[in-house]
Design an enzyme around this catalytic site. Structure first.
Site, PDB file in Angstrom:
ATOM      1  N   ARG A  71      15.982  50.439  34.141  1.00 18.32           N
ATOM      2  CA  ARG A  71      16.362  49.807  35.428  1.00 18.32           C
ATOM      3  C   ARG A  71      16.509  48.290  35.322  1.00 18.32           C
ATOM      4  NH1 ARG A  71      12.713  53.638  37.365  1.00 18.32           N
ATOM      5  NH2 ARG A  71      13.822  55.429  38.213  1.00 18.32           N
TER       6      ARG A  71
ATOM      7  N   LYS B 112      29.334  39.741  36.031  1.00 18.93           N
ATOM      8  CA  LYS B 112      30.012  41.042  36.022  1.00 18.93           C
ATOM      9  C   LYS B 112      29.795  41.698  34.673  1.00 18.93           C
ATOM     10  CE  LYS B 112      33.816  40.579  39.309  1.00 18.93           C
ATOM     11  NZ  LYS B 112      35.290  40.632  39.428  1.00 18.93           N
TER      12      LYS B 112
ATOM     13  N   GLU C 164      42.830  31.039  30.916  1.00 17.94           N
ATOM     14  CA  GLU C 164      41.822  30.982  31.995  1.00 17.94           C
ATOM     15  C   GLU C 164      41.396  29.529  32.236  1.00 17.94           C
ATOM     16  OE1 GLU C 164      41.311  33.672  33.692  1.00 17.94           O
ATOM     17  OE2 GLU C 164      41.560  35.368  32.324  1.00 17.94           O
TER      18      GLU C 164
ATOM     19  N   LYS D 114      34.564  27.924  37.718  1.00 19.15           N
ATOM     20  CA  LYS D 114      34.152  29.316  37.911  1.00 19.15           C
ATOM     21  C   LYS D 114      32.808  29.372  38.623  1.00 19.15           C
ATOM     22  CE  LYS D 114      33.663  33.824  36.567  1.00 19.15           C
ATOM     23  NZ  LYS D 114      34.219  34.909  35.793  1.00 19.15           N
TER      24      LYS D 114
ATOM     25  N   GLU E 155      31.730  39.141  45.248  1.00 15.59           N
ATOM     26  CA  GLU E 155      33.163  39.332  45.453  1.00 15.59           C
ATOM     27  C   GLU E 155      33.507  39.877  46.842  1.00 15.59           C
ATOM     28  OE1 GLU E 155      36.807  40.085  42.465  1.00 15.59           O
ATOM     29  OE2 GLU E 155      35.149  41.482  42.284  1.00 15.59           O
TER      30      GLU E 155
ATOM     31  N   ARG F 226      35.838  34.700  45.780  1.00 16.47           N
ATOM     32  CA  ARG F 226      35.885  35.059  44.360  1.00 16.47           C
ATOM     33  C   ARG F 226      37.259  35.602  43.968  1.00 16.47           C
ATOM     34  NH1 ARG F 226      30.791  37.107  40.840  1.00 16.47           N
ATOM     35  NH2 ARG F 226      31.873  37.287  38.879  1.00 16.47           N
TER      36      ARG F 226
ATOM     37  N   ASN G 233      41.331  35.430  40.693  1.00 19.69           N
ATOM     38  CA  ASN G 233      42.360  36.395  40.341  1.00 19.69           C
ATOM     39  C   ASN G 233      43.749  35.765  40.305  1.00 19.69           C
ATOM     40  OD1 ASN G 233      43.192  39.628  40.828  1.00 19.69           O
ATOM     41  ND2 ASN G 233      41.182  39.144  40.005  1.00 19.69           N
TER      42      ASN G 233
ATOM     43  N   HIS H 179      46.536  37.008  38.074  1.00 17.58           N
ATOM     44  CA  HIS H 179      46.103  38.280  37.504  1.00 17.58           C
ATOM     45  C   HIS H 179      46.803  39.491  38.101  1.00 17.58           C
ATOM     46  CE1 HIS H 179      43.152  35.839  35.551  1.00 17.58           C
ATOM     47  NE2 HIS H 179      42.548  36.862  34.993  1.00 17.58           N
TER      48      HIS H 179
ATOM     49  N   HIS I 243      47.764  41.592  35.081  1.00 16.47           N
ATOM     50  CA  HIS I 243      47.233  42.929  34.780  1.00 16.47           C
ATOM     51  C   HIS I 243      48.361  43.948  34.660  1.00 16.47           C
ATOM     52  CE1 HIS I 243      43.018  41.863  36.530  1.00 16.47           C
ATOM     53  NE2 HIS I 243      43.035  41.733  35.215  1.00 16.47           N
TER      54      HIS I 243
ATOM     55  N   HIS J 184      45.299  39.275  27.171  1.00 17.79           N
ATOM     56  CA  HIS J 184      45.044  39.081  28.599  1.00 17.79           C
ATOM     57  C   HIS J 184      45.612  37.731  29.060  1.00 17.79           C
ATOM     58  CE1 HIS J 184      42.923  39.254  32.381  1.00 17.79           C
ATOM     59  NE2 HIS J 184      42.324  38.105  32.129  1.00 17.79           N
TER      60      HIS J 184
HETATM   61 ZN    ZN Z   1      41.251  36.891  33.390  1.00 14.64          ZN
END
Ligand code: ZN
Ligand code: ADP
Length: 360
Positions: free
Chosen positions: A120, A141, A183, A225, A235, A239, A243, A246, A250, A263
């Site tokens: 946990r 994340k 980024e 960031k 988020e 946040r 993106n 992105h 993506h 990426h």
């Molecule tokens: Zn990214």
């Protein structure tokens, strides 16, 4: 020499330390944030380990158990998670053990998720070895992929510390540098900290940066960031600004087949498309040509090849997590450093795709 930020979150705060040579002080730094640790386990990317594992291990009085990960997105799987958890348990991990990740985003994401679910939750320390990981290691994340999509299984789980030794970036392949640098540029475009000017004035080639300048670049980029994730840890709102670029990025990555475009290369084109959209939708006055030039100077492709089917890209973008009730939403710039999440008509997106598509 060396820089430090403290990221404030619901659990308190954690330090991000950026310093050349930090890897030689790994144990000391882990002890500072986890004084009653019973043991340390190191989860290490094989490539990063081939260069830096001995340096990291030399900082320990009692060498930690090392679990190796094969490079590549394939390691973010439920099978690898199972293998890592089994190895941790078989080697006596307990609730006061520390899991440390030596590697890029793949290692950090998997190791962080393993730390989040083992017993946990055990303490987790990030030791990023890629430029892109300056982004992924901050903000808590963690997670793995599912056959249905990337990062579909995961948890918000903050590290106890991020120990960033920029000297380890020396061995990064060119493409991986570029991926991370997208980024950096993204952070400069969504903030009003003067970072874009700083980049244009100081950085011709990030690989040639002197130690202190590279620390400063990482510090400034992480600061952008950090301020966003501090405001919106889980988020629910701002946040989403991270993106920027992105939505199309993506879609390009997925449409080309993962691993074909890095990426960052895909995000770079996504940022250009988002800037065109910002002009169409918000009449934003943006230095598009300057940004394009900056990207070109850093070796990015700034035109979408004809081989991409715009309809397919659109369909993929509609599956983006920001889409609401079937309406595409993009992070746009009202002006430089002023991101907003805005619904955008499909027709305008098609126009933006045309703008970024190569002429020849
Ligand atoms: Zn990214
Ligand atoms: P990210 O998501 O941060 O880009 P990955 O974990 O996918 O990172 O790593 C990208 C690639 O770079 C992988 O092949 C990995 O093995 C390799 N790599 C990571 N760190 C280093 C390093 N410091 N030197 C050389 N290669 C590295």
């Amino acid at each position: 020499m060396g820089k430090r930020l403290d990221i404030i979150n619901s659990g308190g705060s954690y330090p991000v330390e950026i310093e050349h040579g930090l890897r030689f002080r790994t144990e000391e730094k882990i002890r500072q944030v986890c004084p009653d640790a019973t043991s340390v386990f190191l989860i290490a990317d094989e490539n990063a380990a081939s260069h830096y594992l001995n340096d990291v291990l030399s900082s320990f009085q009692q060498p930690p158990h090392v679990i190796f990960l094969q490079p590549g997105e394939g390691s973010k799987s439920i099978e690898e998670l199972q293998r890592v958890l089994t190895e941790l348990l078989e080697h006596g991990a307990d609730r006061k053990s520390v899991v440390a990740a030596l590697g890029g985003g793949v290692t950090g994401d998997l190791a962080g998720f393993a730390a989040a679910v083992l017993l946990r939750g055990v303490s987790f320390v990030q030791i990023p070895t890629t430029l892109l990981a300056h982004d992924s290691s901050v903000g808590g994340k963690t997670g793995i992929n599912h056959p249905s999509g990337k990062n579909l299984i995961g948890a918000f789980y903050a590290p106890a510390a991020v120990l960033y030794d920029p000297a380890m970036l020396q061995t990064l392949p060119e493409g991986e540098w570029r991926s991370g640098f997208a980024e950096v540029i993204k952070h400069s475009l969504i903030s009003r900290s003067g970072f874009l000017e700083w980049l244009s004035d100081n950085v011709n080639n990030p690989r040639d940066l002197q130690d202190e300048a590279l620390e400063e670049l990482l510090y400034r980029s992480i600061q952008v960031k950090a301020s966003i994730v501090e405001e919106d840890e889980f988020e629910a709102g701002v946040r989403a600004y991270l993106n920027f670029g992105h939505t199309l990025g993506h879609a390009i990555e997925a449409e080309a087949g993962y691993g074909t475009w890095t990426h960052g290369e895909a995000v770079a084109l996504g940022m250009l498309a988002a800037m065109h959209l910002s002009r169409f939708k918000l009449q934003a006055d943006l230095p598009l040509e300057n940004v394009k030039e900056l990207l070109e100077n850093h070796g990015f492709q700034t035109a979408l090849p004809h081989s991409f089917d715009h309809q397919k890209l659109l369909e993929r973008m509609k599956r983006d997590k920001k889409t609401e009730a079937g309406n595409l939403r993009f992070v746009l710039l009202r002006e430089l450093g002023m991101p907003e999440l805005i619904p955008v008509e499909t027709e305008l997106v098609k126009e933006a795709l045309k703008e970024v598509t190569s002429d020849d």
